[in-house]
Design an enzyme around this catalytic site. Structure first.
Site, PDB file in Angstrom:
ATOM      1  N   ASN A  71     -80.182   2.265  -8.255  1.00  0.00           N
ATOM      2  CA  ASN A  71     -80.427   3.166  -7.132  1.00  0.00           C
ATOM      3  C   ASN A  71     -81.069   4.474  -7.581  1.00  0.00           C
ATOM      4  O   ASN A  71     -81.810   5.098  -6.823  1.00  0.00           O
ATOM      5  CB  ASN A  71     -79.106   3.467  -6.417  1.00  0.00           C
ATOM      6  CG  ASN A  71     -78.574   2.263  -5.687  1.00  0.00           C
ATOM      7  OD1 ASN A  71     -79.226   1.713  -4.812  1.00  0.00           O
ATOM      8  ND2 ASN A  71     -77.373   1.828  -6.046  1.00  0.00           N
ATOM      9  N   THR A  72     -80.803   4.873  -8.821  1.00  0.00           N
ATOM     10  CA  THR A  72     -81.314   6.149  -9.323  1.00  0.00           C
ATOM     11  C   THR A  72     -82.403   5.972 -10.364  1.00  0.00           C
ATOM     12  O   THR A  72     -83.427   6.644 -10.319  1.00  0.00           O
ATOM     13  CB  THR A  72     -80.170   6.988  -9.930  1.00  0.00           C
ATOM     14  OG1 THR A  72     -79.151   7.169  -8.948  1.00  0.00           O
ATOM     15  CG2 THR A  72     -80.677   8.356 -10.382  1.00  0.00           C
ATOM     16  N   ALA A 118     -75.945  -7.427  -8.579  1.00  0.00           N
ATOM     17  CA  ALA A 118     -76.631  -8.033  -9.716  1.00  0.00           C
ATOM     18  C   ALA A 118     -76.442  -7.209 -10.978  1.00  0.00           C
ATOM     19  O   ALA A 118     -76.305  -7.762 -12.077  1.00  0.00           O
ATOM     20  CB  ALA A 118     -78.117  -8.185  -9.402  1.00  0.00           C
ATOM     21  N   ASP A 119     -76.423  -5.887 -10.835  1.00  0.00           N
ATOM     22  CA  ASP A 119     -76.249  -5.047 -12.016  1.00  0.00           C
ATOM     23  C   ASP A 119     -74.839  -5.185 -12.589  1.00  0.00           C
ATOM     24  O   ASP A 119     -74.654  -5.203 -13.811  1.00  0.00           O
ATOM     25  CB  ASP A 119     -76.577  -3.590 -11.707  1.00  0.00           C
ATOM     26  CG  ASP A 119     -75.832  -3.053 -10.487  1.00  0.00           C
ATOM     27  OD1 ASP A 119     -75.178  -3.827  -9.757  1.00  0.00           O
ATOM     28  OD2 ASP A 119     -75.908  -1.826 -10.256  1.00  0.00           O
ATOM     29  N   ASP A 175     -84.212  -3.366 -15.165  1.00  0.00           N
ATOM     30  CA  ASP A 175     -82.960  -3.061 -14.458  1.00  0.00           C
ATOM     31  C   ASP A 175     -83.281  -1.959 -13.459  1.00  0.00           C
ATOM     32  O   ASP A 175     -83.484  -0.807 -13.837  1.00  0.00           O
ATOM     33  CB  ASP A 175     -81.896  -2.600 -15.460  1.00  0.00           C
ATOM     34  CG  ASP A 175     -80.692  -1.940 -14.794  1.00  0.00           C
ATOM     35  OD1 ASP A 175     -80.464  -2.187 -13.599  1.00  0.00           O
ATOM     36  OD2 ASP A 175     -79.980  -1.171 -15.488  1.00  0.00           O
ATOM     37  N   VAL A 176     -83.336  -2.330 -12.175  1.00  0.00           N
ATOM     38  CA  VAL A 176     -83.733  -1.378 -11.130  1.00  0.00           C
ATOM     39  C   VAL A 176     -82.485  -0.926 -10.384  1.00  0.00           C
ATOM     40  O   VAL A 176     -81.950  -1.649  -9.528  1.00  0.00           O
ATOM     41  CB  VAL A 176     -84.747  -1.999 -10.153  1.00  0.00           C
ATOM     42  CG1 VAL A 176     -85.319  -0.911  -9.244  1.00  0.00           C
ATOM     43  CG2 VAL A 176     -85.864  -2.700 -10.913  1.00  0.00           C
TER      44      VAL A 176
END
Length: 273
Positions: free
Chosen positions: A11-12, A117-118, A8-9
């Site tokens: 922004n932070t 997507a998240d 799970d990529v």
């Protein structure tokens, strides 16, 4: 041992987990995330740090049977992510997106390709945990609130600045407000601050809670009264503590849980295999 590797990529933060194929996405046991971790997403910009991460994961878990990921941090980050394991080049990386299909759940989003997507993965993660009328709240850099009906229909949601972003915007865009600090002594849920620091912290908290309360009201008007609220993200525990001070039954139906996006990725991957 047969494994699935999930990324799970955000922004932070970049989060990952390896789960055994014999386990189930609805499993609530803490040992479920025994093989997991989190680092700054910016770390992927460094070749040295990418190599360290790759080496650490490869030494921690055996070669997985499948890899699934979602990324909202941009194309460059995604490319760097997919270079992590040159020794596993035969593995197919399965990308999860906002328009990825999932049996039993569908969205009313006008253009699912524009759905984060998240957000979508968190919704599927919530579905794996319960089949109730649900609010899915991800309290990270941004706060997202999504309504998922017990009928498996995603009715849409909201995106608003996260708690930290709200707090930081006040001194940035005003001449006399200081940077607010959340201290251990702060406890004014929905109360009025009697100093500037608490007024800022309390105001930002109230704004987040107000959005959640408004979402529960709208859900009731849709004849899908909220039975469950799942909270995930870096600020989830803060919001859960504040919600706990609200009138019942809302507080009783709220639970802070980690790895909701990873859980949704996992549930989706199982359907793909």
């Amino acid at each position: 041992m047969s494994l699935y590797l999930l990324f799970d990529v955000g922004n932070t933060r970049l989060k990952w987990a390896a789960v055994e194929s014999t386990q189930n996405p609805s499993d609530r046991q803490k040992k479920l995330w025994a093989y997991s971790g989190s680092i700054s997403t910016k770390s992927l910009q460094s070749l040295e740090l990418r190599e360290e991460l790759s080496d650490y994961i490869a030494k921690t878990v055996p070669k997985p049977d499948a890899i699934a990921y979602c990324c909202v941090a941009g194309a460059e980050v995604m490319t760097n992510l997919r270079t992590l394991f040159p020794q596993w080049q035969d593995l197919l990386w399965r990308q999860f997106t906002g328009d990825s299909t999932f049996k039993g759940v569908r969205t009313l989003y006008q253009d699912p390709t524009k759905l984060g997507a998240d957000r979508w993965a968190a919704i599927l993660g919530a579905r794996a945990l319960s089949a109730n009328n649900t609010l899915v709240v991800s309290a990270g850099t941004a706060t997202t609130i999504d309504m998922l009906g017990g009928n498996g229909l995603h009715y849409g949601g909201w995106i608003l600045p996260g708690l930290s972003m709200m707090q930081e915007s006040l001194p940035t865009n005003t001449a006399q407000l200081p940077q607010a600090t959340r201290s251990n002594t702060y406890s004014q849920a929905l109360g009025f601050g009697v100093n500037t620091n608490d007024a800022m912290i309390g105001g930002c908290d109230a704004a987040q809670l107000g959005a959640i309360l408004r979402a529960t009201q709208l859900s009731k008007e849709l004849n899908h009264p909220i039975e469950r609220i799942w909270l995930d993200g870096g600020n989830a525990k803060i919001l859960a503590a504040e919600i706990a001070k609200l009138p019942q039954p809302l507080a009783l139906s709220t639970e802070s849980i980690e790895g909701l996006v990873l859980r949704g990725l996992w549930a989706w991957l199982v359907q793909q295999l």
